[in-house]
Design an enzyme around this catalytic site. Structure first.
Site, mmCIF file in Angstrom:
data_model
loop_
_atom_site.group_PDB
_atom_site.id
_atom_site.type_symbol
_atom_site.label_atom_id
_atom_site.label_comp_id
_atom_site.label_asym_id
_atom_site.label_seq_id
_atom_site.Cartn_x
_atom_site.Cartn_y
_atom_site.Cartn_z
ATOM 1 N N GLU A 15 24.156 -49.716 4.834
ATOM 2 C CA GLU A 15 25.274 -48.766 4.816
ATOM 3 C C GLU A 15 26.581 -49.490 5.114
ATOM 4 O OE1 GLU A 15 24.826 -44.855 6.712
ATOM 5 O OE2 GLU A 15 26.686 -45.266 7.798
ATOM 6 N N TYR A 47 31.539 -41.488 3.809
ATOM 7 C CA TYR A 47 32.604 -40.612 3.311
ATOM 8 C C TYR A 47 33.267 -39.968 4.520
ATOM 9 C CZ TYR A 47 34.550 -36.797 0.419
ATOM 10 O OH TYR A 47 35.355 -35.900 -0.228
HETATM 11 P P1 FAD Z 1 23.396 -30.144 8.861
HETATM 12 O O1 FAD Z 1 22.092 -30.487 8.299
HETATM 13 O O2 FAD Z 1 24.184 -29.058 8.198
HETATM 14 O O3 FAD Z 1 23.173 -29.741 10.410
HETATM 15 C C1 FAD Z 1 24.290 -29.604 11.292
HETATM 16 C C2 FAD Z 1 23.888 -28.766 12.492
HETATM 17 O O4 FAD Z 1 23.696 -27.413 12.094
HETATM 18 C C3 FAD Z 1 22.570 -29.183 13.144
HETATM 19 O O5 FAD Z 1 22.699 -28.959 14.527
HETATM 20 C C4 FAD Z 1 21.542 -28.227 12.541
HETATM 21 O O6 FAD Z 1 20.452 -28.037 13.400
HETATM 22 C C5 FAD Z 1 22.386 -26.969 12.377
HETATM 23 N N1 FAD Z 1 21.996 -26.131 11.233
HETATM 24 C C6 FAD Z 1 21.647 -26.544 9.986
HETATM 25 N N2 FAD Z 1 21.408 -25.483 9.198
HETATM 26 C C7 FAD Z 1 21.636 -24.372 9.932
HETATM 27 C C8 FAD Z 1 21.574 -22.971 9.691
HETATM 28 N N3 FAD Z 1 21.230 -22.489 8.496
HETATM 29 N N4 FAD Z 1 21.876 -22.114 10.711
HETATM 30 C C9 FAD Z 1 22.231 -22.584 11.927
HETATM 31 N N5 FAD Z 1 22.297 -23.905 12.231
HETATM 32 C C10 FAD Z 1 22.015 -24.780 11.254
HETATM 33 N N6 FAD Z 1 29.408 -38.009 8.597
HETATM 34 C C11 FAD Z 1 30.484 -38.146 7.785
HETATM 35 O O7 FAD Z 1 31.498 -37.451 7.989
HETATM 36 N N7 FAD Z 1 30.477 -39.035 6.745
HETATM 37 C C12 FAD Z 1 29.400 -39.821 6.472
HETATM 38 O O8 FAD Z 1 29.432 -40.621 5.541
HETATM 39 C C13 FAD Z 1 28.254 -39.700 7.311
HETATM 40 N N8 FAD Z 1 27.130 -40.428 7.063
HETATM 41 C C14 FAD Z 1 26.000 -40.201 7.814
HETATM 42 C C15 FAD Z 1 24.814 -40.887 7.499
HETATM 43 C C16 FAD Z 1 23.646 -40.670 8.228
HETATM 44 C C17 FAD Z 1 22.391 -41.408 7.842
HETATM 45 C C18 FAD Z 1 23.657 -39.751 9.315
HETATM 46 C C19 FAD Z 1 22.403 -39.524 10.132
HETATM 47 C C20 FAD Z 1 24.829 -39.067 9.648
HETATM 48 C C21 FAD Z 1 25.998 -39.274 8.901
HETATM 49 N N9 FAD Z 1 27.188 -38.582 9.164
HETATM 50 C C22 FAD Z 1 28.292 -38.751 8.379
HETATM 51 C C23 FAD Z 1 27.269 -37.676 10.326
HETATM 52 C C24 FAD Z 1 26.958 -36.206 9.969
HETATM 53 O O9 FAD Z 1 27.905 -35.714 9.048
HETATM 54 C C25 FAD Z 1 27.000 -35.421 11.272
HETATM 55 O O10 FAD Z 1 25.941 -35.766 12.092
HETATM 56 C C26 FAD Z 1 27.136 -33.908 11.121
HETATM 57 O O11 FAD Z 1 27.490 -33.377 12.406
HETATM 58 C C27 FAD Z 1 25.858 -33.198 10.675
HETATM 59 O O12 FAD Z 1 25.606 -33.431 9.366
HETATM 60 P P2 FAD Z 1 24.227 -32.936 8.689
HETATM 61 O O13 FAD Z 1 24.350 -33.184 7.255
HETATM 62 O O14 FAD Z 1 23.075 -33.477 9.423
HETATM 63 O O15 FAD Z 1 24.378 -31.358 9.001
#
Ligand code: FAD
Length: 290
Positions: A15, A47
């Site tokens: 990454e 991103y």
């Molecule tokens: P989600 O899967 O949407 O989850 C977010 C939170 O909401 C979690 O607590 C989950 O339990 C909860 N949740 C999910 N669905 C629901 C629902 N239906 N109802 C209620 N609660 C729910 N961030 C960036 O800005 N840019 C990047 O490039 C980036 N790269 C990353 C790469 C990796 C490998 C990882 C692990 C993280 C990265 N992040 C990045 C960080 C990420 O964007 C954050 O951790 C963010 O807070 C959560 O993203 P997610 O896609 O896991 O969210």
């Protein structure tokens, strides 16, 4: 070029993050040059992570895919994007031959609000309904920092993977036992998606405290000891960080992990040292798996 999904398992992916602001792209392509020489199975481009630019992800991912002939994974977030804003981004990626998207909710900048997508799952459903990308998504061995409990986070993860996630990449962790426990819980909840382990080599005490405050990862006593002993000397700290990450990776590989995702922090020298340390091990595993 072989697509990511045709590569031998376990996979090794790197990454990188774009420069801040409009930043100088020459430096990031120098980093890609060095990383490409290690022949990873894929390079991902963040991103807007940690306040870095959202502007250059498409350009960098497209160049990795086309000029370096390495499968690219473009991160995209709900944060900062309405449907109208994300469509041109997705179309450009598709036109440029990028096949893989890491669909994330993202973290909001101060005062920023989510637009059309509330959770990563919403973005995944939208992409799947209109485009033909392979979808990667994030998972959290120590639960997401906002989740009330691991059970709740796993329930949300199951919902997310059910939207059509091809691969999960984990948040960084320093204690493999936490990863193994999480993987068991995910499997018990019916999540069968391959889970790639995210490893960040420790390079300085300040990097650790920054990362831990952002994602809440546990810092085991072993790591704290390393920081206390070597934190004052950047060379020694780097050596110890490479050794610790190597040991973590060897342990993960020996227990049949689907892949390793190295958070390179744009430091190809560290990725190179780790790649050299595990080359023979990887080779023997890939031969064994066929
Ligand atoms: P989600 O899967 O949407 O989850 C977010 C939170 O909401 C979690 O607590 C989950 O339990 C909860 N949740 C999910 N669905 C629901 C629902 N239906 N109802 C209620 N609660 C729910 N961030 C960036 O800005 N840019 C990047 O490039 C980036 N790269 C990353 C790469 C990796 C490998 C990882 C692990 C993280 C990265 N992040 C990045 C960080 C990420 O964007 C954050 O951790 C963010 O807070 C959560 O993203 P997610 O896609 O896991 O969210």
């Amino acid at each position: 070029m072989r697509d990511y999904f045709e590569q031998a398992r376990p996979t090794i992916t790197f990454e990188i993050f774009p420069p801040k602001g409009s930043g100088d792209l020459a430096s990031i392509f120098a980093t890609v040059d060095a990383l490409a020489s290690l022949a990873p199975d894929l390079i991902s481009v963040t991103y807007g992570a940690g306040g870095t630019s959202r502007e250059n992800t498409v350009e960098i991912a497209s160049q990795i895919q086309n000029s370096y002939a390495i499968p690219a994974l473009a991160h995209l977030t709900c944060a900062g994007n309405s449907k109208d804003q994300i469509d041109p981004v997705l179309r450009t990626l598709s036109d440029n031959g990028v096949k893989n998207i890491l669909a994330l909710r993202g973290d909001l900048a101060e005062g920023e609000r989510l637009k059309d997508f509330s959770y990563a799952a919403d973005l995944i459903r939208y992409i799947k309904s209109r485009y033909d990308f392979r979808i990667f998504a994030a998972c959290y061995p120590e639960k997401h920092i906002e989740a009330y409990s691991m059970d709740e986070d796993i329930r949300c993860l199951k919902e997310k993977t059910d939207c059509g996630v091809d691969v999960l990449i984990s948040q960084l962790f320093f204690d493999n036992e936490l990863f193994f426990r999480f993987r068991d819980q995910a499997r018990a909840a019916g999540i069968e998606t391959p889970i790639i382990a995210g490893i960040m080599p420790i390079t300085s005490a300040s990097q650790i405290s920054r990362m831990v405050s952002m994602c809440g990862a546990t810092v085991p006593e072993k790591v704290q000891k390393i920081i206390r002993a070597f934190g004052h000397n950047s060379m020694a700290m780097k050596e110890a960080g490479i050794a610790y990450a190597t040991a973590q990776i060897v342990d993960l590989l020996s227990t049949g992990v689907d892949g390793i995702h190295l958070y390179t922090m744009n430091q190809p020298d560290i990725a190179k040292r780790i790649s050299e340390n595990i080359r023979g091990i990887l080779y023997s595993l890939r031969i064994k798996r066929g």
